[in-house]
Write an enzyme that holds these catalytic residues in place. Sequence first.
Site, PDB file in Angstrom:
ATOM      1  N   ASN A  24      39.952   9.368  16.768  1.00 23.45           N
ATOM      2  CA  ASN A  24      38.467  10.035  17.303  1.00 23.45           C
ATOM      3  C   ASN A  24      37.591   9.211  16.749  1.00 23.45           C
ATOM      4  O   ASN A  24      36.431   8.799  17.661  1.00 23.45           O
ATOM      5  CB  ASN A  24      38.081  11.560  16.373  1.00 23.45           C
ATOM      6  N   ARG A  33      43.563  13.686  34.654  1.00 26.85           N
ATOM      7  CA  ARG A  33      44.700  13.048  33.741  1.00 26.85           C
ATOM      8  C   ARG A  33      45.845  13.656  33.835  1.00 26.85           C
ATOM      9  O   ARG A  33      46.179  14.865  33.748  1.00 26.85           O
ATOM     10  CB  ARG A  33      44.162  13.214  31.909  1.00 26.85           C
ATOM     11  N   ARG A  58      37.884   8.129  31.427  1.00 24.29           N
ATOM     12  CA  ARG A  58      37.854   7.392  30.062  1.00 24.29           C
ATOM     13  C   ARG A  58      39.298   7.050  29.518  1.00 24.29           C
ATOM     14  O   ARG A  58      39.936   7.975  29.170  1.00 24.29           O
ATOM     15  CB  ARG A  58      36.806   7.880  29.261  1.00 24.29           C
ATOM     16  N   HIS A  78      35.949  15.931  37.919  1.00 28.84           N
ATOM     17  CA  HIS A  78      36.750  16.411  36.855  1.00 28.84           C
ATOM     18  C   HIS A  78      37.303  18.014  36.993  1.00 28.84           C
ATOM     19  O   HIS A  78      37.820  18.524  35.814  1.00 28.84           O
ATOM     20  CB  HIS A  78      35.619  16.578  35.493  1.00 28.84           C
ATOM     21  N   TYR A  99      47.074  21.615  23.965  1.00 33.73           N
ATOM     22  CA  TYR A  99      45.762  21.987  24.111  1.00 33.73           C
ATOM     23  C   TYR A  99      45.750  23.571  24.602  1.00 33.73           C
ATOM     24  O   TYR A  99      46.622  23.942  25.311  1.00 33.73           O
ATOM     25  CB  TYR A  99      44.989  21.249  25.415  1.00 33.73           C
ATOM     26  N   ARG A 122      33.933  24.417  20.085  1.00 38.03           N
ATOM     27  CA  ARG A 122      35.109  23.529  19.371  1.00 38.03           C
ATOM     28  C   ARG A 122      34.263  22.393  18.807  1.00 38.03           C
ATOM     29  O   ARG A 122      34.383  22.063  17.524  1.00 38.03           O
ATOM     30  CB  ARG A 122      36.181  23.084  20.118  1.00 38.03           C
ATOM     31  N   HIS A 131      40.456  23.968  24.198  1.00 35.64           N
ATOM     32  CA  HIS A 131      40.079  23.256  25.532  1.00 35.64           C
ATOM     33  C   HIS A 131      39.284  24.311  26.474  1.00 35.64           C
ATOM     34  O   HIS A 131      38.835  23.527  27.310  1.00 35.64           O
ATOM     35  CB  HIS A 131      40.946  22.266  26.049  1.00 35.64           C
TER      36      HIS A 131
END
Length: 727
Positions: free
Chosen positions: A51, A377, A407, A437, A470, A566, A594
């Site tokens: 992270n 993703r 990313r 997205h 997630y 979160r 998430h």
Amino acid sequence: MSAKLKLDNPKFYTNRELSWLAFNDRVLEEARDANNPLFERVSFLAITQSNLDEFFNVRVASLRKMVSVKYNEPDAAGMTPKEQLKAISKQAHAMVAKQYRTLTRSLLPSLRHRHILLHGVDELTVAQHDFLADYFRQEVFPILTPLAVDASRPFPFLSDGSMNMAIRLTRPDADGKHHTEFATVQVPHGVPRVIHLPGGDEFVLLEDVIRAFIDDLFIGATIKETAMFRVTRDMGLDVDEADASDLIKEVQSQLKKRERGRVMRLEVDAGMSKRLVRYLTKQMRIDDDDVYAINGPIDLTFLKQIIKRVHATPDVVYPEHTPYLNPVLQHQNIFDVIRQQDVFVHLPYDSFAPVTEFIHQAAVDPQVLAVKMTLYRVSSQSPIIKYLKQAANNGKQVTVLVELKARFDEENNVHWARELEEAGCHVIYGLVGLKTHCKLTLIVRRDEDGIRRYMHMATGNYNDVTARLYTDMGLFTCNTEIGVDASSIFNMLSGFSEPPFFHKLAISPDGIKDFLSDQIDAEIAEAQAGRKAIIWMKMNSLSNPHMIRKLYAASAAGVQVHLLVRGICDLKVGIPGVSTNITVHSIVGRFLEHSRVYYFYAAGAEHVYLSSADLMTRNLKRRVEILFPILQDNIRVHLLQIFDLMWSDTVKTRVLQPDDTWQRVDGRGRPGLDVQAYFVEHAEQMSQELLPVPAPRAAVTNDGQGMRFTPLQSPDDRKTGRTGSRA
């Protein structure tokens, strides 16, 4: 609220970067929590490292770019980029010290107690040392490259995240005089960093082995000092889409350039001499604040390699869990099921299989005409890619939007885009200047009564791996108006269509912000009229100033606001007259929270929406996102009960305080509830076709369509003892 009170007062906001560091500290607290299984604690510590690496790769890099172009505008919290960098350095240094205290004082001793040992080379037996000597000469020595630095050989380029050894040595010249020289040796990527010694669960790090035999690389020289170091670089991707005739080639070009980004951070052995530190900082062109002295092995991600190579007894890991798969979805044509009712999936407690099966059945169903899908993703072995290719091979019209600028997944997505194109899919890359997205699938099918659209919309990616890690939510529907909206979105993404309005969906950029603002305004009006007004929201991050101001206005009007956030939260609680009616919880536990949920009491109508978007400026203004309504009553009730149970968590919840700290829930006198563990247990028992376990505060039943909860008290009702009703 006073009419003169300005809601853009910098004192009302927390800096985004400092809030993120506070989130990473909550993850670090999980590594320090002895109630967690040992290997999971080790994994949490490794996660805080990765992270932090990405934070420097992207966020710190962005601030440095602002400083370099003399951008001095303050953020919402009133901090200039220079001030943010200074505050980040202070907080990040403290975090690194805490990480290594956790490692050396807690985790390594706990591993040692279980006879899992990380050795230094000087702690080895003669037999172990001989094993390493052979290993070094056969496996490591041939691929090492010592790089000297002198007048003819400049300081080498060091890639992001690579482990390197700095060596200060002396060697004689032709006159016999000794000169001090500098050299580096990169720890090779092709060799495991963690070496498993023969016998028990004993390990040594590759860099320690190289250090032990470093003389073999510099024959004739005298080694004066060796010390490990690691650089973190700017890994931002600057793609000029307006000038890129071939976006794939532009992304590939920028990926190569990114590897040579400016150094953002230098991690060094704590014992490295000041002389060597000064030399490296000069070569890297960084300041002293960018140097992090590490009291232990640099880059804690090696810990995951250790726990993967050790037999895990049940007490050191989270128990395996079996996601629930609704029997209705197992034994019927999925389109028949969706035609009868909307279907809700709550990951990872529910199985991801219906999502992949949705694409699979579309690929082989002769009545399916077209498949359209957005991919942000996906996993490296994605079954969804396989089924999309199969659909194209079967003559379906397949359109896939692949977001090339996701990313750190850019290279993977370029690969999938090429594969899909070769299979005959029509691949598009979205709109100039915007990331796509949203998570949306549209399947067009010729049913007996005509053409019908079937949709899947979700809060999370179409990724079968993260679907087990997630928490996300998804909805299958064939609602006619949502279908029209979905078609409009794909037409907008693939062509020049600009729909004048959407029937049921809200779309970013701007559309979600405006829609949520209107919903908040409606709650404000209810509160001002003396009626019940409630807002519940769940998201990953809250940083958009406009949305924070709207929530402040709602609180000031008397709306009860409950937020599950979160990560980043720039909103402050407890500001008199501004945020006294806002409570913020954060759950950090086994699964990464998430999902995004937005709820408004709406005079008792109780509107519930799911979205791919957080309340961040990038989601609301610079990305294509969707927000979709939950229209089916039983699913809406189900979702509200999920939120309510999460709000009742007493084990993994931290509550935001007026001083910006996060404190655990005071569980005295209350039943303990780890809501993630509860959902796992419930899914497990559902999968075994047993009676559901009782909810801590609600009865749970199964009617064959998934979990059902009897109405619970809403957070505001609990204060008065009233029972909330949700029809």
